[in-house]
Structures are given as C-alpha cells and as structure tokens.
Design a protein around this motif. Sequence first.
Motif, short mmCIF file in Angstrom:
data_model
loop_
_atom_site.label_atom_id
_atom_site.label_comp_id
_atom_site.label_asym_id
_atom_site.label_seq_id
_atom_site.Cartn_x
_atom_site.Cartn_y
_atom_site.Cartn_z
N THR A 111 0.83 -1.21 0.00
CA THR A 111 0.00 0.00 0.00
C THR A 111 0.87 1.26 0.00
O THR A 111 0.53 2.25 -0.66
N GLU A 112 1.98 1.24 0.71
CA GLU A 112 2.88 2.39 0.73
C GLU A 112 3.60 2.53 -0.60
O GLU A 112 3.85 3.65 -1.07
N TYR A 113 3.94 1.41 -1.21
CA TYR A 113 4.57 1.46 -2.53
C TYR A 113 3.66 2.18 -3.52
O TYR A 113 4.10 3.08 -4.24
N GLU A 114 2.40 1.78 -3.54
CA GLU A 114 1.46 2.41 -4.47
C GLU A 114 1.26 3.89 -4.15
O GLU A 114 1.14 4.72 -5.04
N ARG A 115 1.22 4.21 -2.86
CA ARG A 115 1.01 5.61 -2.47
C ARG A 115 2.19 6.49 -2.86
O ARG A 115 2.01 7.66 -3.25
N LEU A 116 3.40 5.96 -2.79
CA LEU A 116 4.60 6.76 -3.01
C LEU A 116 5.21 6.56 -4.40
O LEU A 116 6.19 7.23 -4.73
N ARG A 117 4.66 5.66 -5.18
CA ARG A 117 5.29 5.25 -6.42
C ARG A 117 5.59 6.43 -7.35
O ARG A 117 6.72 6.58 -7.83
N GLU A 118 4.62 7.27 -7.59
CA GLU A 118 4.83 8.37 -8.52
C GLU A 118 5.81 9.39 -7.97
O GLU A 118 6.73 9.84 -8.67
#
Length: 205
Positions: free
Chosen positions: A187-194
């Motif tokens: 979930t943190e990966y997706e939140r911070l990916r961009e």
Amino acid sequence: MRDRPHRGWQRAGPAVTVSLGRSGLAWGRGLHPPVGGAGREKREGDGRAPAGIFAITALFGYAAADSPFARVARLPYLCATPDLKAIDDPASAHYNRIVDQSAVAHPDWVSCEDMRRCDQRYAIGAVVAHNSDQPVPGAGSCIFLHVWADEGGATAGCTAMPLTDMTEIAGWLDGAAAPLLVQLPWTEYERLREAWGLPVFSAQG
C-alpha cells in the motif's frame, strides 16, 4: 530490478522469495526521510526491517579478499575475518559501521555482530545503507542482504534469501549503476510510487 537512468526500470530476473524482520517493517533512514505520521520508525533492536529506498554500498562474505569472486566484484568487498565486526552499540563512535577490530586502538562498544559466523548466513551478502550518513544513535544498524537460515525464517531486521539467489544478486550488483533496495509494504509502494519515481508492476510479479 535495477535503475537505468533515462530509460526507466528494467526487469533483471524472476521474483525472489525473501524473509524480512520478525516484527515486520518500520520506516528507515535512506534516500528519503522517514515518512512522518505514516507509521513507526525503525529503532535498534526492534526486530523490524527498514522500509524505504536504500543504496547498496558494499559486498561481504567468507571468500578470501583475493578469491575469484572478490576480484570480479563491482562493489567494494569486505572479507569476513574473525576481526570484522558490525557495531550495533548506539553509544559507540563506530555505531552502524563495519570495522576491523584489530585496527581499532581503543574499542568503545559493548555489543557487536560477528561478520564471520559459524553458519552460512553471511557467506555472501551486501550492505544496505540504512541510517548510514551521520548515523543517528538508536535508529537501527547493520542492515544487510544475506543468506537465510531456513526458508521463511524471519530475521532481526535484515533481508534474507536462499544462497543461490544471494550469490546471483551479488554477482550483478554494480556500483557504477548505483544499485538500490526498494523495500515497502504494497500500500505504501502504491502511495509513493509516482513521487519516488518507482516502476509500475504487478504485486504478483
């Protein structure tokens, strides 16, 4: 995966199964500051692996300094002699450093980790630059990629994997490519990916 400037991220091989800290993850001190208010931060002895993005700065192992592997390594290589110690005492001036204790005139630590073990966990590994620049005492130390003790067995905070996978990864890690460890809950990966410039890929592959 590895980062190729101006070309994005490219897959370097199949997925590798790893083990993480016995207590999960906590925000570490890497290329980005800990994400305030988003969860607990990594502390010494908490049994958590650091979350974030971290440089991989060196290799280590039981092979001799003049071994074929050491000669072709593309990161600095530390031969794990009995005198090689990873200092985990927050009160030490050498905290979160790997030192040759025979070269230290006045050792000031009361605890450390032997880099030459009686098992194969440190037969080959890599140094993860967590809390490395001006280390904050107590913020966590001695984080490595290394060989796991057994399949699925948790670590004290490192990232562990089978010997064959660790050996292959160590063979292609190249300091000239500035290799990174990206380690985040999904979930943190997706939140911070961009914001962090991370690649899009499936959670399953």
